[in-house]
Design a protein around this motif. Sequence first.
Motif, PDB file in Angstrom:
ATOM      1  N   PHE A 125       0.837  -1.205   0.000  1.00 47.17           N
ATOM      2  CA  PHE A 125       0.000   0.000   0.000  1.00 47.17           C
ATOM      3  C   PHE A 125       0.868   1.250   0.000  1.00 47.17           C
ATOM      4  N   ASN A 126       1.962   1.217   0.783  1.00 50.33           N
ATOM      5  CA  ASN A 126       2.868   2.364   0.834  1.00 50.33           C
ATOM      6  C   ASN A 126       3.549   2.586  -0.519  1.00 50.33           C
ATOM      7  N   GLU A 127       3.730   1.470  -1.276  1.00 49.96           N
ATOM      8  CA  GLU A 127       4.360   1.576  -2.589  1.00 49.96           C
ATOM      9  C   GLU A 127       3.324   1.819  -3.690  1.00 49.96           C
ATOM     10  N   LYS A 128       2.083   2.047  -3.312  1.00 55.96           N
ATOM     11  CA  LYS A 128       0.987   2.287  -4.244  1.00 55.96           C
ATOM     12  C   LYS A 128       0.689   1.064  -5.103  1.00 55.96           C
ATOM     13  N   SER A 129       1.048  -0.136  -4.556  1.00 59.79           N
ATOM     14  CA  SER A 129       0.811  -1.379  -5.300  1.00 59.79           C
ATOM     15  C   SER A 129      -0.408  -2.126  -4.798  1.00 59.79           C
ATOM     16  N   ALA A 130      -1.061  -1.622  -3.789  1.00 57.98           N
ATOM     17  CA  ALA A 130      -2.284  -2.244  -3.244  1.00 57.98           C
ATOM     18  C   ALA A 130      -3.274  -1.144  -2.930  1.00 57.98           C
ATOM     19  N   SER A 131      -4.553  -1.485  -3.117  1.00 58.12           N
ATOM     20  CA  SER A 131      -5.594  -0.496  -2.874  1.00 58.12           C
ATOM     21  C   SER A 131      -5.954  -0.411  -1.386  1.00 58.12           C
ATOM     22  N   GLN A 132      -6.702   0.634  -1.067  1.00 54.94           N
ATOM     23  CA  GLN A 132      -7.154   0.808   0.326  1.00 54.94           C
ATOM     24  C   GLN A 132      -8.072  -0.342   0.731  1.00 54.94           C
ATOM     25  N   LYS A 133      -8.933  -0.781  -0.206  1.00 58.36           N
ATOM     26  CA  LYS A 133      -9.846  -1.874   0.129  1.00 58.36           C
ATOM     27  C   LYS A 133      -9.075  -3.149   0.416  1.00 58.36           C
ATOM     28  N   GLU A 134      -8.037  -3.425  -0.385  1.00 55.37           N
ATOM     29  CA  GLU A 134      -7.241  -4.638  -0.127  1.00 55.37           C
ATOM     30  C   GLU A 134      -6.569  -4.570   1.244  1.00 55.37           C
ATOM     31  N   LEU A 135      -6.071  -3.376   1.600  1.00 57.09           N
ATOM     32  CA  LEU A 135      -5.440  -3.225   2.926  1.00 57.09           C
ATOM     33  C   LEU A 135      -6.477  -3.376   4.036  1.00 57.09           C
ATOM     34  N   ASP A 136      -7.678  -2.824   3.837  1.00 55.90           N
ATOM     35  CA  ASP A 136      -8.742  -2.945   4.851  1.00 55.90           C
ATOM     36  C   ASP A 136      -9.150  -4.410   5.035  1.00 55.90           C
TER      37      ASP A 136
END
Length: 354
Positions: free
Chosen positions: A126-137
């Motif tokens: 997520f920090n590298e902009k490789s994952a979305s907010q929904k995936e992190l949630d």
Amino acid sequence: MRTFLFILTAMVLATGCQSEKNSSTNSQEAVKVEVKTPVAPDGQGYFTASGSIESEDFAHISTRAMGYVSKVYVTVGDQVRKGQLLIDINSDEIDAKKAQATAGLNQAEAQMNLAEKDYNRYVELFNEKSASQKELDDITLRYEIAKGNYERAKQVQNEIDALMAYSHIRAPFSGVITSKSIKMGDMATPGQPLMSLEAPGDFVASVMVPETSIEYVKKGQPVKIYVKSTGKSLEGEVSEVSKSSLNSGGQYQVKIDLKKAGQENLFSGMYVSSVFPVEGGGSKNLFVDKAALVSKGELDGIYTVSESGTAILRWLKLGQEMGDQVEVLSGIKAGEEYIVSSEGKLYNGVRITK
């Protein structure tokens, strides 16, 4: 004339002899006695309460686990140390539950560790902009659920460990085994007393005080204790006063510290009676020597001295025993003399001499 004088002389002699005989008989009937008068404790008010000697540190050993006793390691009179194993209870069911709990805990821990790795990886993505907010949630929720499952599994494990402690019973403190009501092969049930343990050291007197007198009891109050089996009197001090009588039939438990008293030859369970002083209140009953009492069936009495100098048996209503004396609730008054001992047989109406 001579005949008349002879008869008169004979009558006088006979009368004199009879008088001497009566005098001799009366003298022989008088029994020599020792007398006393009833006493009151220091002339002040008081009330009495009975109870027994207890150890300051005392415990009834029981279990929460149901099962057959597989081993008893101690017997009455044994000295034990804190943590020493006392009883084993067959715990096949608990052992099975423990195995299940351990397996569940291991599985929950593995799932939590895996969820934690995934969470850390997705945070980096997520920090590298490789994952979305929904995936992190989603991965965060999965991690939180795994942590919750692990905590629940750990709690189950702790509960099983506690149950295991009740199937392998150990001494809560160092002391002496004073009673044992279980043996190998018996069924132990939750709450059932298995044995009793007392710590060596100071004793207390535990007495029950009626609700009519509890207002007079104060912490630190001096109390006189009488131990019936030894006949000794001890000085004590109130250390605990119960504030409730809900489970004791209207009686309040009061504990009396005996640290300042000589505790030689004291044993738990000894019967005691106690005298609580009461300023301006309480009872002022009298005390007489126990040795002077006369018992007939369920009646107790004492020989008193009448105004004509004879012995009169008086029936009494007795209270607490205090050493070599006993409390008289009714039957004798202050100042009246009673017979302590005699050099002959006493009975109602016998003449006495002091």
